[in-house]
Design a protein around this motif. Structure first.
Motif, PDB file in Angstrom:
ATOM      1  N   MET A   1       0.810  -1.212   0.000  1.00 32.27           N
ATOM      2  CA  MET A   1       0.000   0.000   0.000  1.00 32.27           C
ATOM      3  C   MET A   1       0.848   1.269   0.000  1.00 32.27           C
ATOM      4  N   ASN A   2       2.139   1.139   0.284  1.00 35.67           N
ATOM      5  CA  ASN A   2       3.040   2.291   0.173  1.00 35.67           C
ATOM      6  C   ASN A   2       3.343   2.597  -1.293  1.00 35.67           C
TER       7      ASN A   2
ATOM      8  N   CYS B   1       1.082   1.501  -3.880  1.00 38.71           N
ATOM      9  CA  CYS B   1      -0.192   1.618  -4.588  1.00 38.71           C
ATOM     10  C   CYS B   1      -0.589   3.079  -4.756  1.00 38.71           C
ATOM     11  N   GLU B   2      -0.941   3.446  -5.984  1.00 39.75           N
ATOM     12  CA  GLU B   2      -1.376   4.809  -6.292  1.00 39.75           C
ATOM     13  C   GLU B   2      -2.841   4.833  -6.744  1.00 39.75           C
ATOM     14  N   SER B   3      -3.562   3.746  -6.507  1.00 41.74           N
ATOM     15  CA  SER B   3      -4.990   3.637  -6.812  1.00 41.74           C
ATOM     16  C   SER B   3      -5.330   3.909  -8.275  1.00 41.74           C
TER      17      SER B   3
ATOM     18  N   PHE C   1     -12.650  -0.896  -4.802  1.00 37.29           N
ATOM     19  CA  PHE C   1     -12.421   0.307  -4.006  1.00 37.29           C
ATOM     20  C   PHE C   1     -13.553   0.447  -3.007  1.00 37.29           C
ATOM     21  N   ASP C   2     -13.228   0.908  -1.799  1.00 40.57           N
ATOM     22  CA  ASP C   2     -14.284   1.136  -0.821  1.00 40.57           C
ATOM     23  C   ASP C   2     -14.912   2.512  -1.068  1.00 40.57           C
TER      24      ASP C   2
ATOM     25  N   GLU D   1     -14.410   5.246   0.249  1.00 38.79           N
ATOM     26  CA  GLU D   1     -13.453   6.352   0.322  1.00 38.79           C
ATOM     27  C   GLU D   1     -12.346   6.219  -0.719  1.00 38.79           C
ATOM     28  N   GLU D   2     -12.571   5.331  -1.690  1.00 42.14           N
ATOM     29  CA  GLU D   2     -11.633   5.106  -2.795  1.00 42.14           C
ATOM     30  C   GLU D   2     -10.305   4.472  -2.365  1.00 42.14           C
ATOM     31  N   TYR D   3     -10.329   3.724  -1.266  1.00 42.27           N
ATOM     32  CA  TYR D   3      -9.160   2.950  -0.863  1.00 42.27           C
ATOM     33  C   TYR D   3      -9.280   1.546  -1.443  1.00 42.27           C
ATOM     34  N   LEU D   4      -8.177   0.997  -1.872  1.00 40.84           N
ATOM     35  CA  LEU D   4      -8.177  -0.348  -2.433  1.00 40.84           C
ATOM     36  C   LEU D   4      -8.449  -1.377  -1.347  1.00 40.84           C
ATOM     37  N   VAL D   5      -9.356  -2.288  -1.626  1.00 44.88           N
ATOM     38  CA  VAL D   5      -9.598  -3.443  -0.764  1.00 44.88           C
ATOM     39  C   VAL D   5      -9.471  -4.687  -1.647  1.00 44.88           C
TER      40      VAL D   5
END
Length: 65
Positions: free
Chosen positions: A7-8, A10-12, A26-27, A29-33
Motif C-alpha cells: 500500500m506504500n 499503490c497509487e490507486s 475500491f471502498d 473512500e476510494e481505498y483499495l480493498v
C-alpha cells in the motif's frame, strides 16, 4: 494463493480492479480493498492484475502453509 499489495506503492490507478473485480475493489473512500487469499481458480486473473499494475505493487505467491 496469497495476494499482497504494498500500500506504500499503490497509487490507486485501478487497473487491478478492471483486471480482477472478483479480487480487487475500491471502498466508499476510494481505498483499495482486496481478497488476500482468493480461490485458486482466480489465479490467472490475479496474475493479470499484478502484471497490469503500473507501479508493481501486487505480489501473487503460493498459499502459506
Amino acid at each position: 494463493m496469497q495476494i499482497t499489495v504494498d500500500m506504500n506503492l499503490c497509487e490507486s490507478h485501478g487497473q487491478c480492479v478492471f483486471a480482477a473485480p472478483e479480487i480487487f475493489s475500491f471502498d466508499d473512500e476510494e481505498y483499495l480493498v482486496y481478497d488476500a487469499a482468493p480461490d485458486a481458480a482466480l489465479r490467472d486473473k490475479a496474475e493479470k492484475a499484478a502484471a497490469v499494475c503500473p507501479v508493481r505493487a501486487i505480489t501473487v505467491s503460493p498459499a502459506a502453509a
